[in-house]
Design an enzyme around this catalytic site. Structure first.
Site, PDB file in Angstrom:
ATOM      1  CG  ASP A 377      -2.257   0.613   0.994  1.00  0.00           C
ATOM      2  OD1 ASP A 377      -2.498   1.141  -0.104  1.00  0.00           O
ATOM      3  OD2 ASP A 377      -3.089   0.593   1.921  1.00  0.00           O
ATOM      4  CG  ASP A 378       3.080   2.635   3.475  1.00  0.00           C
ATOM      5  OD1 ASP A 378       3.226   3.768   3.944  1.00  0.00           O
ATOM      6  OD2 ASP A 378       2.431   1.751   4.050  1.00  0.00           O
TER       7      ASP A 378
END
Length: 637
Positions: A377-378
């Site tokens: 996600d990051d």
């Protein structure tokens, strides 16, 4: 409803400046990340397990715990939530260790509430483990987890690689504690016998089939067999397995950022070292202890401990809000992206390589440092921010990041947060897994972020992977048109994520399935123009539970609707009006309710940064689209 552009401009300008005031000297952003009282309670238990008492600090922690007690005497998992048995046991226990009189009104009320719910025997596995470590319950109160798990081959159905990264880092030091039947120092000698209806040593029904399934019944039976074998047969290989477990978590201590960079794993490592007889000044013990203390947070006259730190996540999301609301060449924005560039993980081959041995590292973690566990996600959000800024300084980082993302895609077409193919669902039925968070399967919100990144960077080159991912998102749509939000609250978060990604991927935003999602989002709007969805919606029978409007959820709903071409719709205008006139405190809109998720139904989060960058982002996007000719969102997020 009249919306004055000059009012919107003023809010955007003021909040952008205020957000920059939160920036650190080296360019990054980091806001508080708050959980329920479980973490500060567990910190008290940790110190007393080690035989350490720090009265001044404990009183400030006690004040924090007391200030979060519900009116009925319980403690909840999130603001304004109903009481939770395990959180209440730990809060009461911590306060008693600190010295609160059990006859004080708040303790009497807490105890009464707990006993009305069946008492401490009904607490979850992790709470029962904590009680076993203090001798408050017998070890039979917790499932058998042989440390010999560490000796199994990767092909074994119970190899630790089959679990999520967070379960793995929490469990491995616990296996050592299980094997040693460790017992804390407990210098005050205080117990919590009064929290049991049946005396703890006489209670027979600790471990249950929590799923009610045939798998659950099978594993519960296996647990009974293992318990019978444990005194004799399970001694074989124990020393070797303990050594391997210690080697595993010592190699991943991660400096002052800690094992897995999450509090439960860090605390378990400290207790394991203590149980093994490590001296306080042993380098590994010092490292592990320092990591725990890095989570120390003092606010006014209270102290609590964060579950982890969120600098990469805060910085990349803040960067998107700043890109949307101002000059992409602003040196302060560039400093944020430069800081992120320096944190790309290029050399450490983390646990994910068990499934993807031929993929090169290239992701970003959530925390300052967590090289063994980069986060999909990051990584996707960082890539999109760097790509949107447009500087050639980030081209190599973007390319390497996309390469890693491609390698992390699961065969289903979706992405999990930290691991590919982490879908060994039978493990959710073992007695240890009563929290239901043992796995890291692909989710819509993470998959949506990857679709956004790959389409924004090079939709043509990554077409095959994008098509598979879009198909995954379509399959996961709920009957009412919404999408579940695994890492944020909840269907608003998931639906926003899906709509933005589908638009980026070139889907027809007038297609019936898209319009069904649009209608669902519009139908969730509150009368004040905002959106607010309670964390209660993670329980199947509570879907649709509305809560007081929050700035962050209002922003998500607006961003989702605008991606679906609804820029000129009254719902979006009402959302803009709500954000324009809502109270603000510095960079943050006022937001008491929590909108972050650690593990559905078990552990929730208040990201203090969400109320700063998401509303700014949504208002700036509205402003930009109103000023454009085509009203089309051109970015992957």
């Amino acid at each position: 409803m009249t919306i004055h552009i000059k009012d919107i401009d003023a809010v955007i300008s003021t909040q952008r400046d205020a957000l920059f005031q939160e920036q650190k000297d080296d360019g990054h952003f980091v806001f508080e990340l708050e959980a329920d009282t479980t973490i500060p309670s567990e910190y008290i238990l940790l110190r007393h397990f080690l035989g350490e008492i720090d009265a001044p600090r404990e009183e400030k922690i006690a004040r924090y715990i007391r200030n979060h007690q519900n009116e009925d005497g319980s403690w909840a998992l999130f603001h304004n939530g109903i009481g939770d048995i395990s959180a209440t046991v730990k809060a009461y226990w911590a306060l008693k260790l600190i010295g609160d009189d059990i006859n004080a009104a708040h303790m009497v009320q807490a105890r009464g509430w707990l006993l009305s719910k069946g008492g401490a025997a009904k607490a979850n596995v992790f709470t029962r483990i904590a009680m076993a470590l203090f001798g408050h319950v017998p070890w039979r109160a917790v499932p058998v987890m042989p440390v010999q798990m560490m000796l199994q081959p990767v092909s074994s159905p119970f190899h630790i690689s089959k679990m999520s990264y967070w379960a793995r880092t929490v469990l491995v030091p616990l296996l050592v504690l299980f094997a040693l039947k460790a017992k804390g120092e407990n210098p005050t000698g205080r117990t919590i016998k009064e929290l049991f209806i049946t005396p703890a040593e006489k209670e027979k029904n600790y471990n249950i089939n929590h799923t009610g399934s045939r798998w659950g019944a099978l594993f519960l039976g296996l647990d009974k067999v293992l318990r019978h074998l444990e005194p004799n047969i399970l001694k074989a290989g124990k020393k070797k397995a303990i050594k391997k477990a210690v080697q595993f978590f010592t190699e991943r201590l991660n400096g002052e950022d800690g094992l897995g960079a999450i509090y439960p794993a860090m605390a378990n490592a400290v207790m394991a070292y203590h149980a093994l007889g490590y001296a306080k000044d042993h380098p590994d013990m010092v490292t592990a202890r320092n990591a725990v203390e890095k989570l120390f947070t003092e606010r006014d006259k209270e102290i609590y401990y964060q579950p982890c730190l969120s600098p990469v996540w805060d910085t990349c999301l803040a960067a998107h809000a700043l890109l949307e609301s101002g000059d992409k060449d602003d040196p302060k924005l560039k400093a944020s992206l430069d800081w992120l560039k320096d944190r790309q993980i290029l050399d450490v081959r983390g646990d994910w390589t068990v499934r993807r041995p031929n993929v090169r590292p290239g992701g970003w973690a959530f925390q300052y440092e967590n090289a063994h566990y980069p986060d999909v996600d990051d990584t996707a959000v960082v890539i999109m921010a760097m790509h949107r800024q447009g500087s050639t300084d980030y081209e190599q980082a973007i390319e390497r990041g996309c390469e890693w993302l491609l390698g992390m895609q699961s065969s289903s077409g979706g992405w999990g947060a930290f691991e590919p193919e982490n879908e060994h669902y039978y493990l959710n039925h073992i007695p240890f897994a009563d929290h239901g968070a043992l796995l890291d399967p692909p989710t819509v919100d993470v998959t949506a972020r990857c679709v956004g990144a790959l389409t924004q960077v090079d939709a043509k080159s990554y077409k095959k992977e994008i098509v598979k991912a879009v198909d995954f998102i379509k399959r996961e749509q709920e009957e009412d048109g919404s999408w579940f939000g695994r890492w944020g609250a909840n269907y608003i978060y998931g639906t926003w994520s899906a709509l933005v990604a589908l638009n980026a991927a070139g889907e027809d935003m007038k297609a019936p399935y898209i319009q069904k999602a649009v209608l669902w989002l519009k139908g969730q709007q509150n009368d004040d123009g905002g959106w607010g969805e309670g964390l209660e919606t993670y329980h199947a029978d509570q879907k649709g539970y509305r809560e007081t409007s929050t700035a962050s959820q209002t922003a998500w709903a607006m961003l989702g609707l605008m991606s679906a071409g609804e820029v000129d719709n009254d719902c979006v205008r009402k959302g803009v009006h709500y954000l324009t006139h809502s109270p603000k405190d510095g960079a943050r809109w006022d937001e008491k309710y929590w909108t972050g998720t650690g593990f559905p139904r078990v552990f929730y989060l208040k990201y203090h940064g969400y109320a700063a960058y998401f509303p700014l982002w949504a208002m700036a996007r509205y402003q930009n689209l109103i000023a454009s000719n085509d009203r089309e969102v051109k970015w992957g997020l």
